[in-house]
Design an enzyme around this catalytic site. Sequence first.
Site, PDB file in Angstrom:
ATOM      1  N   ALA B 153      39.024  74.984  64.537  1.00 39.48           N
ATOM      2  CA  ALA B 153      37.799  74.669  63.778  1.00 39.48           C
ATOM      3  C   ALA B 153      37.886  73.240  63.270  1.00 39.48           C
ATOM      4  O   ALA B 153      37.593  72.957  62.114  1.00 39.48           O
ATOM      5  CB  ALA B 153      37.612  75.651  62.633  1.00 39.48           C
ATOM      6  N   ASP B 155      36.164  70.545  63.772  1.00 38.72           N
ATOM      7  CA  ASP B 155      34.919  69.929  63.286  1.00 38.72           C
ATOM      8  C   ASP B 155      34.577  70.427  61.894  1.00 38.72           C
ATOM      9  O   ASP B 155      34.266  69.660  60.990  1.00 38.72           O
ATOM     10  CB  ASP B 155      33.767  70.213  64.268  1.00 38.72           C
ATOM     11  N   TYR B 156      34.710  71.744  61.733  1.00 37.38           N
ATOM     12  CA  TYR B 156      34.405  72.379  60.448  1.00 37.38           C
ATOM     13  C   TYR B 156      35.388  71.907  59.369  1.00 37.38           C
ATOM     14  O   TYR B 156      34.985  71.556  58.251  1.00 37.38           O
ATOM     15  CB  TYR B 156      34.473  73.896  60.621  1.00 37.38           C
ATOM     16  N   ALA B 157      36.674  71.872  59.730  1.00 39.37           N
ATOM     17  CA  ALA B 157      37.706  71.455  58.763  1.00 39.37           C
ATOM     18  C   ALA B 157      37.469  70.021  58.316  1.00 39.37           C
ATOM     19  O   ALA B 157      37.511  69.703  57.119  1.00 39.37           O
ATOM     20  CB  ALA B 157      39.093  71.603  59.385  1.00 39.37           C
ATOM     21  N   LYS B 160      34.320  69.764  56.116  1.00 40.96           N
ATOM     22  CA  LYS B 160      34.478  70.307  54.766  1.00 40.96           C
ATOM     23  C   LYS B 160      35.367  69.408  53.908  1.00 40.96           C
ATOM     24  O   LYS B 160      35.134  69.277  52.701  1.00 40.96           O
ATOM     25  CB  LYS B 160      35.042  71.729  54.840  1.00 40.96           C
TER      26      LYS B 160
END
Lengths: 261, 264
Positions: B153, B155-157, B160
């Site tokens: 993840a 991109d998500y990490a 965020k």
Amino acid sequence: MTMRQLEGRTVLIVGAGRDPGRGIAHRFAREGARLLLIDRDRDAGEALLAEFGDQAHLAVADPCEQLALTAAIASLQAQVTHVDILVNAALEEPAWTRLEALDDAHFAHAFAQGFSAALWAMRALLPSMRANGGGRILNVGSVYGENVAEYIGGYAAASEALRSLTRTAAQEWGVDGIRVNLLMPTVDSERFRAYSEANREVVGRSLPLVALQRFGDPVEDIGGAALYLVSDDSCYITGYTIHADGGYHLAGPVYVPTLSD
Amino acid sequence: MGRLRGRVAVITGASYGIGRGLALRFAKEGASLMLCSRTPHKAREMLDAVRAISPDAQYVAADVGDRRQIEQVIAEAGRVFGGLDILVNNAQTVMPWTPIEDKPDSDWDTTLQTGLSATRWAMCAAMPLMRARGGGRIVNFGSIFGVNGSRWASDYAACKEAIRGLTRAAANEWGRYGITVNVVLPAAESAASQAFREQHPDEYRLMRGRVPLQRHGDPERDIGGAIVGLVDEPGRFITGETIFLDGGMGISRPVQGHQPHRGP
């Protein structure tokens, strides 16, 4: 009138005689809590009793002395059916001293006051919190532990040890419904104000670095954050450090210009 | 109840999960609500539930990844309610788990647009309205996936963690206007968490066993309560802070294989 968030709750505060413990006591009193107060300073404790009346009980004891502290807790527990909330705020800033000049006795005192006192109080209240289906513990640490802290090495180390204890207790006692968190305040206390008077230039340089442009009012700012961490609002927060410092922990020595609005 | 009466709040991504729980909780606390999500028909159930509590709730369909649309949501709050006090940037499009080297640029674009950029656009649109009120509260959404740099993840990490950096910078810059900016990292029951539980029962059990409070968060009570406290008066001196709303799960870093003595 706003809702009183600690109505019917009993709070034990170790180190209630001076800020931030005193500010937290005032805020919790306003929120309807019944207060059990411990401090080594009889005059400071009795001054609080005079303000709070029947809402509070006092035991005078030095939190650094295990037997005195546990006896004080037992005597206060005998006044109530159970304790819902424990606030450990015994840590006091020492005189500034270089690391090489701090002897073992100094470290032992700092750890007794900043770490062991909290551990002793937590252990003393654990059985009743467990039996009562849960509880909230708020340890008060210091930003000088988290940051580099010259000349208060013992105090800073004890404060960081308290953070570790906070996490362990949160992990082990979560199953009992007991939440444990740590508050890192910057308090506009009497001691800080005296320092400010004598060091206007230093404080004048620091204040603009605080995002909210003020140091913490003991009752509204610090007491408010303490309330947040022991009230039902934070029922899913445990094991963490929360800064009540107006963003001061974000200030670091970086190249930042002053821009006009 | 009623602690947010007279306050105007924008909540993005309000249709389901945490956003829905927040909308319900804020309605119970009496806030005037401007809610948004991408797809109106998916918002219908939430809106009915919210309006059953309080009629003071408006809805705008908006893709927060489009600057004009999220700015429209903020402007609409100001137009309908005469100002803005609270902004909760909950919306975030989540792309499939993919190794870094295989993750397409389009995934990165979508994730960063709907997370980092959307948060920034909403904040910048909200700031003047809050400043005009003498202050405000912004709550952004980070994730333990970012703190831990969890696998598949990226991109998500990254998104965020970028939101955490943005949060701290905004706290530093806008503190002088009386605006607090914090970032919460929630772990709560949602359709996504239930799907994960069904598809990956062993991994779910490992994670769940490391939650000291022995439960997955309830969007309305656990996550909503913490955010209400933060935007209410007790949170007035907390800014730039990262607040884990996860029952203590995040103190276990890295997640440990051993389980507590009295697990679920």
